[in-house]
Write a protein that holds these residues in place. Structure first.
Motif, PDB file in Angstrom:
ATOM      1  N   PRO A  99       2.564   8.237   9.873  1.00  0.00           N
ATOM      2  CA  PRO A  99       1.673   8.573  10.997  1.00  0.00           C
ATOM      3  C   PRO A  99       2.053   9.912  11.638  1.00  0.00           C
ATOM      4  CG  PRO A  99       2.322   6.292  11.098  1.00  0.00           C
ATOM      5  CD  PRO A  99       3.156   6.916  10.029  1.00  0.00           C
TER       6      PRO A  99
ATOM      7  N   THR B 136       0.852  -1.193   0.000  1.00  0.00           N
ATOM      8  CA  THR B 136       0.000   0.000   0.000  1.00  0.00           C
ATOM      9  C   THR B 136       0.881   1.234   0.000  1.00  0.00           C
ATOM     10  OG1 THR B 136      -1.765  -1.157   1.199  1.00  0.00           O
ATOM     11  CG2 THR B 136      -1.801   1.253   1.227  1.00  0.00           C
TER      12      THR B 136
ATOM     13  N   SER C  69      -3.510   9.080   5.891  1.00  0.00           N
ATOM     14  CA  SER C  69      -3.028   9.086   4.518  1.00  0.00           C
ATOM     15  C   SER C  69      -4.129   8.688   3.555  1.00  0.00           C
ATOM     16  CB  SER C  69      -1.869   8.113   4.375  1.00  0.00           C
ATOM     17  OG  SER C  69      -2.317   6.780   4.619  1.00  0.00           O
ATOM     18  N   GLN C  70      -3.866   8.995   2.292  1.00  0.00           N
ATOM     19  CA  GLN C  70      -4.658   8.496   1.186  1.00  0.00           C
ATOM     20  C   GLN C  70      -3.914   7.275   0.608  1.00  0.00           C
ATOM     21  OE1 GLN C  70      -6.583  12.000  -1.110  1.00  0.00           O
ATOM     22  NE2 GLN C  70      -4.544  12.732  -0.524  1.00  0.00           N
ATOM     23  N   ASP C  71      -4.591   6.139   0.512  1.00  0.00           N
ATOM     24  CA  ASP C  71      -3.918   4.856   0.226  1.00  0.00           C
ATOM     25  C   ASP C  71      -4.142   4.424  -1.225  1.00  0.00           C
ATOM     26  OD1 ASP C  71      -3.251   4.899   2.870  1.00  0.00           O
ATOM     27  OD2 ASP C  71      -4.829   3.508   3.486  1.00  0.00           O
TER      28      ASP C  71
ATOM     29  N   TYR D  84      -2.528  13.833   2.795  1.00  0.00           N
ATOM     30  CA  TYR D  84      -3.885  14.298   2.507  1.00  0.00           C
ATOM     31  C   TYR D  84      -3.909  15.601   1.709  1.00  0.00           C
ATOM     32  CZ  TYR D  84      -6.948  10.994   4.834  1.00  0.00           C
ATOM     33  OH  TYR D  84      -7.677   9.895   5.139  1.00  0.00           O
TER      34      TYR D  84
ATOM     35  N   ASN E 281      -8.299   3.628  -0.629  1.00  0.00           N
ATOM     36  CA  ASN E 281      -8.616   3.739   0.802  1.00  0.00           C
ATOM     37  C   ASN E 281      -8.178   5.102   1.326  1.00  0.00           C
ATOM     38  OD1 ASN E 281      -9.565   2.822   3.288  1.00  0.00           O
ATOM     39  ND2 ASN E 281      -7.504   2.193   3.930  1.00  0.00           N
ATOM     40  N   LEU E 282      -8.950   5.538   2.333  1.00  0.00           N
ATOM     41  CA  LEU E 282      -8.593   6.752   3.085  1.00  0.00           C
ATOM     42  C   LEU E 282      -8.388   6.326   4.527  1.00  0.00           C
ATOM     43  CD1 LEU E 282     -11.223   9.215   1.557  1.00  0.00           C
ATOM     44  CD2 LEU E 282      -8.757   9.214   1.134  1.00  0.00           C
ATOM     45  N   SER E 283      -7.157   6.330   4.958  1.00  0.00           N
ATOM     46  CA  SER E 283      -6.863   5.902   6.325  1.00  0.00           C
ATOM     47  C   SER E 283      -6.767   7.110   7.244  1.00  0.00           C
ATOM     48  CB  SER E 283      -5.562   5.099   6.341  1.00  0.00           C
ATOM     49  OG  SER E 283      -4.482   5.897   5.922  1.00  0.00           O
ATOM     50  N   SER E 284      -6.388   6.884   8.463  1.00  0.00           N
ATOM     51  CA  SER E 284      -6.411   7.937   9.475  1.00  0.00           C
ATOM     52  C   SER E 284      -5.401   9.048   9.208  1.00  0.00           C
ATOM     53  CB  SER E 284      -6.160   7.345  10.859  1.00  0.00           C
ATOM     54  OG  SER E 284      -4.882   6.693  10.870  1.00  0.00           O
TER      55      SER E 284
ATOM     56  N   THR F 244       1.081   5.068   0.576  1.00  0.00           N
ATOM     57  CA  THR F 244       0.328   6.105   1.302  1.00  0.00           C
ATOM     58  C   THR F 244       0.872   7.477   0.916  1.00  0.00           C
ATOM     59  OG1 THR F 244       1.821   5.964   3.191  1.00  0.00           O
ATOM     60  CG2 THR F 244      -0.106   4.525   3.211  1.00  0.00           C
TER      61      THR F 244
END
Length: 551
Positions: A511, A424, A469-471, A429, A464-467, A426
């Protein structure tokens, strides 16, 4: 009484030099035999036969009286008696008077009909036996009919003629042997050295030269030459066994020499086949190198070890049977009975052996494959009779019983046609959607440009949009055979991805935590405010981005 004693001393002194000295052990019987031919029992018939063919009392006409000449010409009796004695000597059969029955009505207990017969040696001379006819014991008519045949077998290739030629050299005795025997020994030793020289010349020079001419010099030197040398030694032993018996050496010595020759022949044959196993293994090794599978490379050493073990076992049995005159039937019977107990005690060993057989038949993996199954995780190094060696990724060596592998569910990573690479990517944003689109397009071009990726099956999507990053999902396959090449391809792909990101300004996310202060005197709230409300802004997006009509 004095005459008997003197005769006994004379025969004792003379018997030390003679080949059948052990037959003359009873002075009384010798004295009686010297008067006439006694045929009352197997014991007396045997004494009469051999005594009348000794040098000090050579009367072949009396020895012929111990033969049943009913089916042959009586004139051939003396010739047949002499030949029969030569057969006993040539076969190395040492007859002891203590073993011969001294009973007039003796019968063979091993015979189902209980006949009045006596065998000297059923294994070496099954056709020569004494038989009671009326009140006398004689060599049976059947035995007499077999003398010429047995004599030809005992002295083959014309060696029987030497029996009449050599004694004409001289009968003077030196060191307990006749002059003709000493001359014969000298000639025999000369022939041995000559034969050794000829065989050495043929084997070491001619055979090696021929192999070198055809480009197989190393094969001839490493494999064929050792076999040929043992064969040359075997041929010398065969020649010795044929010619030494012509010398009519004392039976006490010759009986041991016969045992040595009989033991040497199967022993040398065993060595020949033992070395031939290396030749066969070398041939199959060459065939194995032409195949893609590496499992047959491990099968060749196993085959070589199996062949050698089989040759040793069979060779040992022949040495025991032919060399030492041991009956191997009870031994084999004992093995079959003991084999049940051994099989019960070695169930795991047998299970592992058949497990190895199933591995070679089914070929669930080959040497160099990466396999996993429970605690098993590593690369196969060698498949043996009992266990398989697996090199773990900690570089330790794991020995796994073949029985366990045969019953286990294996995941063979080495048989994969394609090797999957999934990761993945990342991005931060603040990366605009247009830049993400360009980045994804570039990733797909990287996959298509690489020579060892699967072109008809890969997935690169913003998914995917994680906490933090954009994945972007990066899911591809490499078409490579080994793990090392897979790692190389991963390295090349990842380097291209980093170069692409740097060239178009994509920043990878990690992160993080961002602290936003909503109310400051000089700063407005972070909640966006739109003219016309949120519905109007959504309709603008749907119209421009998706091409939808809105009310």
């Amino acid at each position: 009484m004095v005459k008997k004693y003197l005769l006994f001393l004379f025969l004792l002194t003379w018997g030390i030099k003679d080949s059948f000295a052990q037959l003359i052990t009873d002075a009384k019987d010798v004295y009686e035999v010297s008067k006439s031919v006694n045929l009352n029992s197997p014991y007396h018939t045997t004494l009469s036969f051999f005594y009348n063919l000794e040098e000090g009392h050579y009367q072949p006409e009396d020895a012929a009286k111990t033969l049943d000449l009913a089916e042959v010409d009586d004139k051939n009796g003396e010739r047949l008696a002499i030949k029969l004695k030569q057969i006993f000597e040539g076969k190395g059969i040492l007859i002891r008077t203590s073993d011969i029955p001294n009973e007039q009505n003796y019968y063979d207990s091993t015979s189902s009909s209980g006949e009045n017969i006596y065998y000297f040696d059923k294994q070496k001379l099954p056709g020569i036996f004494l038989q009671k006819t009326g009140e006398t014991w004689k060599y049976s008519a059947f035995s007499v009919s077999q003398i010429d045949k047995l004599h030809s077998e005992t002295y083959p290739f014309g060696t029987a003629k030497l029996l009449n030629i050599l004694p004409k050299i001289g009968n003077e005795q030196y060191l307990g042997l006749h002059l003709w025997q000493l001359v014969g020994l000298f000639i025999l030793l000369l022939l041995v050295f000559l034969a050794h020289w000829v065989f050495t010349l043929v084997v070491d020079k001619l055979i090696l030269y021929l192999f070198q001419q055809y480009g197989y010099g190393k094969v001839g030197e490493d494999y064929i030459l050792p076999v040929a040398r043992v064969i040359s030694i075997y041929l010398i032993v065969v020649l010795l066994s044929l010619f030494v018996r012509v010398l009519q050496l004392p039976i006490e010595i010759w009986s041991w020499i016969v045992v040595i020759f009989r033991t040497l022949k199967p022993f040398l044959i065993t060595i020949i086949f033992y070395k031939l196993a290396d030749v066969v293994a070398a041939y199959f090794t060459k065939l194995a190198t032409k195949t893609e599978s590496t499992l047959d490379d491990q099968l060749v050493p196993l085959m070589r070890k199996t062949l050698k073990a089989f040759v040793i076992i069979v060779g040992t049995l022949f040495i025991l049977r032919d060399g030492l005159d041991l009956d191997i039937i009870p031994f084999l019977t004992g093995l079959s009975i003991g084999g049940v107990a051994i099989a019960l005690a070695a169930q795991d060993t047998i299970k592992n052996f058949f497990g190895s057989v199933m591995i070679f038949i089914d070929k669930p993996f080959q040497v160099g494959d990466w396999i996993t199954s429970g605690d098993i995780d590593g690369t196969v190094e060698e498949v043996g009779f009992r266990s398989t060696r697996i090199r773990t990724f900690r570089n330790s060596l794991m020995y796994v019983p073949n029985g366990k592998i045969a019953d286990a569910t294996l995941d063979n990573h080495g048989l994969r046609q394609y090797r999957r690479f999934y990761t993945t990517l990342t991005v931060t944003y603040d990366t605009p959607p247009a830049l993400i689109e360009e980045f994804v397009k570039g990733l797909r071009e990287i996959v298509l440009a690489h020579p060892e990726t699967r072109k008809d099956m890969f997935h690169v999507y913003f998914n995917n949009l994680s906490s933090f990053s954009q994945d972007i999902m990066f899911y591809i396959f490499f078409e490579v055979p080994t793990w090392g090449e897979e790692l190389r391809c991963r390295h090349e792909i990842l380097v291209q991805i980093v170069k692409l990101a740097n060239s178009i300004g994509v920043r990878f996310a990690f992160p993080t935590q961002t602290l936003h202060m909503e109310s400051f005197p000089e700063k407005k709230t972070l909640v966006p405010e739109y003219t016309g409300g949120y519905d109007a802004k959504l309709n603008d997006f749907l119209k421009t981005e998706l091409g939808r009509k809105t009310d």
